[in-house]
Design a protein around this motif. Structure first.
Motif, PDB file in Angstrom:
ATOM      1  N   LEU A   1       0.965  -1.076  -0.056  1.00 39.04           N
ATOM      2  CA  LEU A   1      -0.011   0.038   0.026  1.00 39.04           C
ATOM      3  C   LEU A   1       1.038   1.442  -0.004  1.00 39.04           C
ATOM      4  O   LEU A   1       1.977   1.156   0.604  1.00 39.04           O
ATOM      5  CB  LEU A   1      -0.847   0.001   1.240  1.00 39.04           C
ATOM      6  CG  LEU A   1      -1.980  -0.813   1.363  1.00 39.04           C
ATOM      7  CD1 LEU A   1      -2.615  -1.255   2.699  1.00 39.04           C
ATOM      8  CD2 LEU A   1      -3.177  -0.726   0.487  1.00 39.04           C
ATOM      9  N   SER A   2       0.324   2.177  -0.457  1.00 34.95           N
ATOM     10  CA  SER A   2       1.038   3.460  -0.532  1.00 34.95           C
ATOM     11  C   SER A   2       1.116   4.196   0.805  1.00 34.95           C
ATOM     12  O   SER A   2       0.361   3.545   1.685  1.00 34.95           O
ATOM     13  CB  SER A   2       0.539   4.670  -1.499  1.00 34.95           C
ATOM     14  OG  SER A   2      -0.739   4.769  -1.261  1.00 34.95           O
ATOM     15  N   ASP A   3       1.848   5.136   1.436  1.00 36.47           N
ATOM     16  CA  ASP A   3       2.136   5.748   2.502  1.00 36.47           C
ATOM     17  C   ASP A   3       0.567   6.260   3.086  1.00 36.47           C
ATOM     18  O   ASP A   3      -0.081   7.063   2.210  1.00 36.47           O
ATOM     19  CB  ASP A   3       3.012   6.751   2.570  1.00 36.47           C
ATOM     20  CG  ASP A   3       3.162   7.209   4.010  1.00 36.47           C
ATOM     21  OD1 ASP A   3       2.465   6.944   4.869  1.00 36.47           O
ATOM     22  OD2 ASP A   3       4.305   8.110   4.022  1.00 36.47           O
ATOM     23  N   PRO A   4       0.093   5.809   4.041  1.00 34.30           N
ATOM     24  CA  PRO A   4      -1.275   6.028   4.401  1.00 34.30           C
ATOM     25  C   PRO A   4      -1.276   7.738   4.732  1.00 34.30           C
ATOM     26  O   PRO A   4      -2.364   8.309   4.820  1.00 34.30           O
ATOM     27  CB  PRO A   4      -1.398   5.427   5.715  1.00 34.30           C
ATOM     28  CG  PRO A   4      -0.763   4.188   5.565  1.00 34.30           C
ATOM     29  CD  PRO A   4       0.445   4.496   4.795  1.00 34.30           C
ATOM     30  N   ALA A   5      -0.212   8.192   5.061  1.00 31.75           N
ATOM     31  CA  ALA A   5      -0.099   9.385   5.358  1.00 31.75           C
ATOM     32  C   ALA A   5      -0.591  10.421   4.133  1.00 31.75           C
ATOM     33  O   ALA A   5      -1.041  11.603   4.551  1.00 31.75           O
ATOM     34  CB  ALA A   5       1.129  10.242   5.738  1.00 31.75           C
ATOM     35  N   HIS A   6      -0.913   9.914   3.214  1.00 34.42           N
ATOM     36  CA  HIS A   6      -1.112  10.603   1.919  1.00 34.42           C
ATOM     37  C   HIS A   6      -2.743  10.389   1.424  1.00 34.42           C
ATOM     38  O   HIS A   6      -3.303  10.902   0.578  1.00 34.42           O
ATOM     39  CB  HIS A   6      -0.333  10.252   0.674  1.00 34.42           C
ATOM     40  CG  HIS A   6       1.184  10.848   1.096  1.00 34.42           C
ATOM     41  ND1 HIS A   6       1.573  11.998   1.164  1.00 34.42           N
ATOM     42  CD2 HIS A   6       2.095   9.751   0.927  1.00 34.42           C
ATOM     43  CE1 HIS A   6       2.792  11.896   1.060  1.00 34.42           C
ATOM     44  NE2 HIS A   6       3.287  10.478   1.261  1.00 34.42           N
TER      45      HIS A   6
ATOM     46  N   VAL B   1      -4.830  -0.832  11.959  1.00 31.32           N
ATOM     47  CA  VAL B   1      -4.325   0.706  12.261  1.00 31.32           C
ATOM     48  C   VAL B   1      -2.682   0.628  12.829  1.00 31.32           C
ATOM     49  O   VAL B   1      -1.988   1.228  12.362  1.00 31.32           O
ATOM     50  CB  VAL B   1      -5.126   1.319  13.339  1.00 31.32           C
ATOM     51  CG1 VAL B   1      -4.406   2.603  13.848  1.00 31.32           C
ATOM     52  CG2 VAL B   1      -6.508   1.635  12.739  1.00 31.32           C
ATOM     53  N   LYS B   2      -2.511  -0.325  13.737  1.00 33.03           N
ATOM     54  CA  LYS B   2      -1.276  -0.503  14.458  1.00 33.03           C
ATOM     55  C   LYS B   2      -0.144  -1.007  13.144  1.00 33.03           C
ATOM     56  O   LYS B   2       0.790  -0.459  12.944  1.00 33.03           O
ATOM     57  CB  LYS B   2      -1.306  -1.659  15.248  1.00 33.03           C
ATOM     58  CG  LYS B   2       0.026  -1.431  16.297  1.00 33.03           C
ATOM     59  CD  LYS B   2      -0.263  -2.003  17.693  1.00 33.03           C
ATOM     60  CE  LYS B   2      -0.148  -3.643  17.604  1.00 33.03           C
ATOM     61  NZ  LYS B   2      -0.018  -4.196  19.067  1.00 33.03           N
ATOM     62  N   PRO B   3      -0.526  -2.014  12.341  1.00 32.12           N
ATOM     63  CA  PRO B   3       0.276  -2.272  11.335  1.00 32.12           C
ATOM     64  C   PRO B   3       0.761  -1.159  10.237  1.00 32.12           C
ATOM     65  O   PRO B   3       1.632  -1.139   9.681  1.00 32.12           O
ATOM     66  CB  PRO B   3      -0.166  -3.372  10.503  1.00 32.12           C
ATOM     67  CG  PRO B   3      -1.217  -4.222  11.705  1.00 32.12           C
ATOM     68  CD  PRO B   3      -1.615  -2.836  12.263  1.00 32.12           C
ATOM     69  N   LEU B   4      -0.462  -0.566   9.991  1.00 31.54           N
ATOM     70  CA  LEU B   4      -0.384   0.556   8.899  1.00 31.54           C
ATOM     71  C   LEU B   4       0.614   1.770   9.755  1.00 31.54           C
ATOM     72  O   LEU B   4       1.522   2.481   9.017  1.00 31.54           O
ATOM     73  CB  LEU B   4      -1.425   1.397   8.851  1.00 31.54           C
ATOM     74  CG  LEU B   4      -2.426   0.532   7.708  1.00 31.54           C
ATOM     75  CD1 LEU B   4      -3.763   1.223   7.546  1.00 31.54           C
ATOM     76  CD2 LEU B   4      -1.680   0.487   6.398  1.00 31.54           C
ATOM     77  N   GLN B   5       0.539   2.004  11.038  1.00 29.47           N
ATOM     78  CA  GLN B   5       1.674   3.218  11.774  1.00 29.47           C
ATOM     79  C   GLN B   5       2.839   2.435  11.470  1.00 29.47           C
ATOM     80  O   GLN B   5       4.038   3.363  11.416  1.00 29.47           O
ATOM     81  CB  GLN B   5       0.927   3.190  13.170  1.00 29.47           C
ATOM     82  CG  GLN B   5      -0.146   3.903  13.230  1.00 29.47           C
ATOM     83  CD  GLN B   5      -0.917   3.572  14.607  1.00 29.47           C
ATOM     84  OE1 GLN B   5      -0.618   3.064  15.279  1.00 29.47           O
ATOM     85  NE2 GLN B   5      -1.769   4.654  15.100  1.00 29.47           N
ATOM     86  N   THR B   6       3.263   1.026  12.041  1.00 30.06           N
ATOM     87  CA  THR B   6       4.307   0.533  11.784  1.00 30.06           C
ATOM     88  C   THR B   6       4.961   0.892  10.504  1.00 30.06           C
ATOM     89  O   THR B   6       6.320   1.040  10.364  1.00 30.06           O
ATOM     90  CB  THR B   6       4.347  -0.807  12.381  1.00 30.06           C
ATOM     91  OG1 THR B   6       3.692  -1.037  13.634  1.00 30.06           O
ATOM     92  CG2 THR B   6       5.665  -1.450  12.339  1.00 30.06           C
ATOM     93  N   GLN B   7       4.231   0.340   9.611  1.00 24.65           N
ATOM     94  CA  GLN B   7       4.805   0.610   7.987  1.00 24.65           C
ATOM     95  C   GLN B   7       5.182   1.718   7.637  1.00 24.65           C
ATOM     96  O   GLN B   7       6.081   2.104   7.178  1.00 24.65           O
ATOM     97  CB  GLN B   7       3.556  -0.055   7.057  1.00 24.65           C
ATOM     98  CG  GLN B   7       3.890   0.147   5.777  1.00 24.65           C
ATOM     99  CD  GLN B   7       2.593  -0.072   4.815  1.00 24.65           C
ATOM    100  OE1 GLN B   7       1.694  -0.752   5.207  1.00 24.65           O
ATOM    101  NE2 GLN B   7       2.550   0.745   3.818  1.00 24.65           N
ATOM    102  N   HIS B   8       4.345   2.860   8.104  1.00 27.61           N
ATOM    103  CA  HIS B   8       4.490   4.213   7.952  1.00 27.61           C
ATOM    104  C   HIS B   8       6.120   4.676   8.613  1.00 27.61           C
ATOM    105  O   HIS B   8       6.882   5.380   8.092  1.00 27.61           O
ATOM    106  CB  HIS B   8       3.593   4.996   8.569  1.00 27.61           C
ATOM    107  CG  HIS B   8       3.773   6.612   8.312  1.00 27.61           C
ATOM    108  ND1 HIS B   8       4.087   7.114   7.202  1.00 27.61           N
ATOM    109  CD2 HIS B   8       4.067   7.366   9.385  1.00 27.61           C
ATOM    110  CE1 HIS B   8       4.042   8.518   7.353  1.00 27.61           C
ATOM    111  NE2 HIS B   8       4.331   8.752   8.771  1.00 27.61           N
TER     112      HIS B   8
END
Length: 97
Positions: free
Chosen positions: A20-25, A84-91
């Protein structure tokens, strides 16, 4: 990754190199679409109602997900622990390297 006129990211092109692309975007619509695609269609509306975009998603704590979204405890726990937690870790990992 393409940005649409409404500011959301085209989720079909948000996968880069199999990830996945960076969730921050992500815009609110991208967050909603992500949770709908992962089987939380009913709960995805809570992210829409609370206007949670990618940056907000990355700042959410376990307590925010469990109490701030007004969703049932079971799905809220799964959403936080498995998404949520895995997306935060990936980011964090992608921004450190």
């Amino acid at each position: 990754m393409e940005t649409k006129e409404n500011g959301s990211v085209d989720t079909k092109s948000s996968v880069e190199n199999g990830q996945l692309s960076d969730p921050a975007h992500w815009a609110v619509a991208d967050v909603v679409n992500y949770f709908k695609a992962t089987g939380f269609e009913e709960q995805a509306n809570a992210f829409q109602d609370q206007e949670i975009d990618g940056k907000s998603l990355l700042l959410m704590t376990r307590n925010d997900v469990l109490t701030g979204l007004s969703i049932k405890l079971g799905p809220a726990l799964k959403i936080y622990e498995y998404h949520v937690k895995p997306l935060q870790t990936q980011h964090l990992k992608s921004n450190v390297s």
